[in-house]
Design a protein around this motif. Structure first.
Motif, PDB file in Angstrom:
ATOM      1  N   SER A  24       1.166   6.931  -3.142  1.00 13.15           N
ATOM      2  CA  SER A  24       1.539   7.868  -2.084  1.00 13.15           C
ATOM      3  C   SER A  24       1.588   9.271  -2.658  1.00 13.15           C
ATOM      4  N   ARG A  26      -1.014  11.234  -3.299  1.00 18.11           N
ATOM      5  CA  ARG A  26      -2.237  11.629  -4.003  1.00 18.11           C
ATOM      6  C   ARG A  26      -3.326  10.616  -3.660  1.00 18.11           C
ATOM      7  N   SER A  27      -4.550  11.107  -3.545  1.00 17.12           N
ATOM      8  CA  SER A  27      -5.665  10.241  -3.171  1.00 17.12           C
ATOM      9  C   SER A  27      -6.184   9.427  -4.354  1.00 17.12           C
ATOM     10  N   VAL A  28      -6.444   8.146  -4.124  1.00 18.24           N
ATOM     11  CA  VAL A  28      -7.000   7.310  -5.192  1.00 18.24           C
ATOM     12  C   VAL A  28      -8.490   7.551  -5.352  1.00 18.24           C
ATOM     13  N   THR A  29      -9.123   8.223  -4.394  1.00 20.67           N
ATOM     14  CA  THR A  29     -10.552   8.485  -4.512  1.00 20.67           C
ATOM     15  C   THR A  29     -10.835   9.910  -4.987  1.00 20.67           C
ATOM     16  N   SER A  52     -12.993   9.789  -9.935  1.00 21.20           N
ATOM     17  CA  SER A  52     -13.174  10.073  -8.518  1.00 21.20           C
ATOM     18  C   SER A  52     -14.600   9.775  -8.070  1.00 21.20           C
ATOM     19  N   ARG A  70     -10.808   0.136  -5.722  1.00 26.37           N
ATOM     20  CA  ARG A  70      -9.888   0.950  -4.941  1.00 26.37           C
ATOM     21  C   ARG A  70     -10.230   0.831  -3.469  1.00 26.37           C
ATOM     22  N   SER A  72      -9.724   3.101  -0.190  1.00 26.42           N
ATOM     23  CA  SER A  72      -9.315   4.419   0.278  1.00 26.42           C
ATOM     24  C   SER A  72      -8.439   4.346   1.527  1.00 26.42           C
ATOM     25  N   LYS A  74      -6.260   2.076   2.294  1.00 20.40           N
ATOM     26  CA  LYS A  74      -4.897   1.688   1.905  1.00 20.40           C
ATOM     27  C   LYS A  74      -4.359   2.574   0.781  1.00 20.40           C
ATOM     28  N   ASN A  75      -5.228   3.445   0.250  1.00 25.51           N
ATOM     29  CA  ASN A  75      -4.857   4.295  -0.886  1.00 25.51           C
ATOM     30  C   ASN A  75      -4.234   3.461  -2.000  1.00 25.51           C
ATOM     31  N   THR A  76      -4.940   2.429  -2.347  1.00 29.70           N
ATOM     32  CA  THR A  76      -4.465   1.440  -3.314  1.00 29.70           C
ATOM     33  C   THR A  76      -5.561   1.149  -4.333  1.00 29.70           C
ATOM     34  N   SER A  96      -1.979   7.671 -12.473  1.00 33.93           N
ATOM     35  CA  SER A  96      -2.785   8.598 -11.682  1.00 33.93           C
ATOM     36  C   SER A  96      -2.910   9.930 -12.404  1.00 33.93           C
TER      37      SER A  96
END
Length: 121
Positions: A24, A26-29, A52, A70, A72, A74-76, A96
């Protein structure tokens, strides 16, 4: 930014586990993500890194057995671990980076709480 890791547990050698890291803030992608592990009495080492742009790195110790991915929506970030060995026993951490890519631990500024993986022989 917060990271919540889950999915650890006890598994027999040869078995599989999938770790999850819900992110949460911040973007995982858009940011580099990674999994690290620390076994008792040893230093913390990288297990899988994804940038990225989707570039992926695995050390030889897990290459062919572990897969980072990853989601996107679910940002997981996930770590699928197959053909587990007793030497994979460790606390696993997701991390991260504030940058699109980071290849060393120092490049990761936010860490999850760790999840314990125990592989019995």
């Amino acid at each position: 930014v917060q990271l919540q890791a889950s999915g650890g547990g006890l598994v027999q050698a040869g078995g599989s586990l999938r770790l999850s890291c819900a992110v949460s803030g911040r973007s995982v992608t858009a940011n580099g993500m990674a999994w690290f592990r620390q076994a008792p009495g040893k230093e913390r080492d990288e297990v899988a890194i994804i940038t990225s742009e989707g570039w992926i790195y695995y050390p030889n110790s897990v290459k062919g057995r572990f897969t980072i991915s990853r989601d996107s929506a679910k940002n997981t970030v996930y770590l699928q671990m197959d053909n587990l060995k007793p030497e994979d026993t460790a606390v696993y951490y997701c991390a991260s980076s504030a940058r699109p890519a980071a290849w060393e631990q120092e490049g990761y500024d936010v860490w999850g709480q760790g999840t314990l993986v125990t592989v019995s022989s």
